[in-house]
Design a protein around this motif. Structure first.
Motif, PDB file in Angstrom:
ATOM      1  N   SER A  84      57.625 -49.033  77.288  1.00 59.74           N
ATOM      2  CA  SER A  84      58.612 -50.004  76.800  1.00 59.74           C
ATOM      3  C   SER A  84      58.022 -51.459  76.356  1.00 59.74           C
ATOM      4  O   SER A  84      58.725 -52.381  76.758  1.00 59.74           O
ATOM      5  N   LEU A  85      57.088 -51.512  75.709  1.00 59.27           N
ATOM      6  CA  LEU A  85      56.276 -52.601  75.441  1.00 59.27           C
ATOM      7  C   LEU A  85      57.243 -53.831  74.549  1.00 59.27           C
ATOM      8  O   LEU A  85      57.881 -53.138  73.644  1.00 59.27           O
ATOM      9  N   GLU A  86      57.087 -54.976  74.940  1.00 57.74           N
ATOM     10  CA  GLU A  86      57.953 -55.812  74.159  1.00 57.74           C
ATOM     11  C   GLU A  86      56.992 -57.065  73.718  1.00 57.74           C
ATOM     12  O   GLU A  86      55.820 -56.977  73.984  1.00 57.74           O
ATOM     13  N   HIS A  87      57.368 -57.736  72.480  1.00 60.19           N
ATOM     14  CA  HIS A  87      56.414 -58.554  71.729  1.00 60.19           C
ATOM     15  C   HIS A  87      56.166 -59.628  72.686  1.00 60.19           C
ATOM     16  O   HIS A  87      54.930 -60.152  72.711  1.00 60.19           O
ATOM     17  N   THR A 111      48.373 -56.461  72.031  1.00 60.63           N
ATOM     18  CA  THR A 111      49.289 -57.038  70.909  1.00 60.63           C
ATOM     19  C   THR A 111      50.303 -56.190  70.595  1.00 60.63           C
ATOM     20  O   THR A 111      50.298 -55.131  70.373  1.00 60.63           O
ATOM     21  N   VAL A 112      51.752 -56.761  70.783  1.00 66.58           N
ATOM     22  CA  VAL A 112      52.807 -55.845  70.631  1.00 66.58           C
ATOM     23  C   VAL A 112      53.405 -56.411  69.308  1.00 66.58           C
ATOM     24  O   VAL A 112      53.760 -57.582  69.313  1.00 66.58           O
ATOM     25  N   SER A 113      53.629 -55.529  68.245  1.00 70.43           N
ATOM     26  CA  SER A 113      54.199 -55.913  67.118  1.00 70.43           C
ATOM     27  C   SER A 113      55.716 -55.583  67.241  1.00 70.43           C
ATOM     28  O   SER A 113      55.997 -54.829  67.655  1.00 70.43           O
ATOM     29  N   SER A 114      56.256 -56.640  66.591  1.00 65.54           N
ATOM     30  CA  SER A 114      58.068 -56.540  66.611  1.00 65.54           C
ATOM     31  C   SER A 114      58.193 -55.971  65.047  1.00 65.54           C
ATOM     32  O   SER A 114      57.742 -55.924  64.257  1.00 65.54           O
TER      33      SER A 114
END
Length: 114
Positions: A84-87, A111-114
């Protein structure tokens, strides 16, 4: 010579998952407290999770319920399963080995892209 080598970072969309690994060399792995820290751009480095020799764990409030730290003493490797990765999880993630001096790896970018 102590060596901690992280792997598994990369680019993922929000809601996705990644698993980080950290292979340790040069230490008696099973007696060390292992940890993951992270540092986002412009922010202080923060502790994400720790796992103790008896497999007890602690987590930052911001990752509780989403991240899981685990260790495989036979492989001298510690893992960080991130779901459940978030930006806001975007950062360089560092592996550490503590007893009582803390050794650091070189880090892996998440890096988590939104």
């Amino acid at each position: 010579q102590v060596q901690l080598v992280e792997s598994g970072g990369g680019l993922v969309q929000e809601g996705g998952s990644l698993r980080l690994s950290c292979a340790a060399n040069g230490i008696r792995f099973s007696i060390f407290t292992m940890g993951w820290y992270r540092q986002a751009p412009g922010k202080q480095r923060e502790l994400v999770a720790r796992i103790y020799p008896g497999d007890g764990t602690t987590y930052a409030d911001s990752v509780k319920g989403r991240f899981t730290i685990s260790r495989d003493n036979a492989k001298s490797t510690v893992y960080l399963q991130m779901n459940s990765l978030e930006h806001e999880d975007t950062a360089v993630y560092y592996c550490t080995a503590l007893l009582p001096k803390e050794y650091w790896g070189q880090g892996t970018q998440v890096t988590v892209s939104s």
